[in-house]
Scaffold this active site. Structure first.
Site, PDB file in Angstrom:
ATOM      1  CG  ASP A 155      -1.895  -1.196   1.162  1.00  7.84           C
ATOM      2  OD1 ASP A 155      -2.326  -1.551   0.052  1.00  7.84           O
ATOM      3  OD2 ASP A 155      -2.197  -1.763   2.220  1.00  7.84           O
ATOM      4  CG  HIS A 182      -3.969  -5.297   2.213  1.00  9.77           C
ATOM      5  ND1 HIS A 182      -3.342  -4.283   1.518  1.00  9.77           N
ATOM      6  CD2 HIS A 182      -4.138  -6.303   1.320  1.00  9.77           C
ATOM      7  CE1 HIS A 182      -3.136  -4.673   0.274  1.00  9.77           C
ATOM      8  NE2 HIS A 182      -3.625  -5.892   0.121  1.00  9.77           N
TER       9      HIS A 182
END
Length: 316
Positions: A155, A182
């Protein structure tokens, strides 16, 4: 002693991860497994034939496995195991849509890994990531520091790329950070983001930053929607491979990963995306960095959302 890493799952993600690890040329052996008969062996044969071209000596071994545990003997005594097994997302699916089917797959894999590599460090990348990381720890009964998930590395890389593209600068000049889950409760941390050492807030308006944060949070879905079938694997495999490299080299590198949190940021008893120091024992320690009050509040919110879902995996 030889250095050995196993990658479970020979799909695009797993096979790309295996090749990245082999090309580092720091392992003696990379084992690639899959339940599709012949697929891992074929991929391993192809990868081995690239060794003289790319200049690495690491041997890649393919192993067809079964849910009952056949074939796992080739993974025995692995130092690191990367679990990529499971179904990928399809357009319109969330990571959480995969929890039922992937839980059964990950539990079986984790149990077989624990049997053959009782001292391994496990890196989970199967979705939904935070929940599958918790499940892998439960299924192996390994110490929590030896089970981690790949989340923030990916990310953060996405956030970095979006900022660099927005500003037209080199990615190497951009530093970003994402924590939390996530998924929907991902917590990009703008206060820790810089461009050439200058705070991101001096380069972009709050509205522009918010737009990039939102794109980061939905980064995986954007790729899935474009591909139509399958999900991202180039950036994710790079993240997982770097984590495995940090383990085998006992580097102490600090990376944003899914780790067991026990008191940091006032949060306890949950796997969550945080910065952590990584070495041969897995997570050496969670690194608690300075965040704004709003960012800490978002992290705590993410922790509670993830906690509820991680409790569900006990019955899966």
């Amino acid at each position: 002693m030889s250095k050995k890493v196993t990658v479970v799952g020979a799909g695009f993600y797993g096979s790309t991860t295996a090749l990245r690890l082999a090309e580092y040329n720091i392992f003696d052996e990379v084992v690639l497994t899959d339940i599709l008969e012949g697929k891992p062996e074929g991929l391993a044969l192809d990868m081995n034939q690239s060794r003289s071209i790319e200049g690495f000596e690491t041997k890649i071994t393919g192993a067809t496995t079964t849910a009952e545990g056949a074939g796992y003997e080739k993974t025995a005594n692995s130092d690191v195991v990367v679990i990529t097994a499971g179904l990928p997302r399809k357009p319109g699916m969330s990571r959480m849509d995969l929890i039922g089917v992937n839980a059964g797959i990950v539990r079986g894999v984790a149990e077989n890994i624990a049997k053959h590599s009782p001292n391994a460090v496990i890196i989970v990348v199967s979705n939904p990531l935070d929940e599958m990381t918790a499940l892998a720890q439960i299924a192996t009964n390994f110490p929590k520091n030896r089970v981690m998930g790949q989340a923030g590395m990916l990310d953060t890389a996405r956030f970095t790329n979006f900022v660099a593209e927005k500003l037209g600068v080199e990615v190497g000049s951009v530093k970003t950070l994402t924590l939390g889950s996530h998924g929907d409760t991902m917590v990009p941390v703008p206060s820790r983001c810089t461009v050439g050492g200058v705070p991101l807030s001096d380069k972009l308006s709050q509205a522009e930053i918010d737009e990039l944060v939102d794109r980061t949070r939905n980064g995986g879905a954007e790729v899935v929607a474009l591909l139509k079938t399958g999900s991202a694997y180039y950036a994710p495999s790079a993240a997982a491979a770097r984590m495995a490299k940090a383990v085998i080299e006992d580097s102490g590198a600090v990376m944003p990963v899914c780790a067991w949190v026990d008191g940091e940021y006032g949060i306890s008893g949950v796997y969550l995306g945080v910065e952590a120091e990584i070495g041969k024992s897995g997570i050496r320690k969670v690194v608690e960095s300075k965040l704004t009050d709003a960012e800490v509040a978002s992290l705590k919110e993410a922790a509670e959302a993830v906690r509820a879902k991680q409790a569900d995996v006990l019955t899966l």
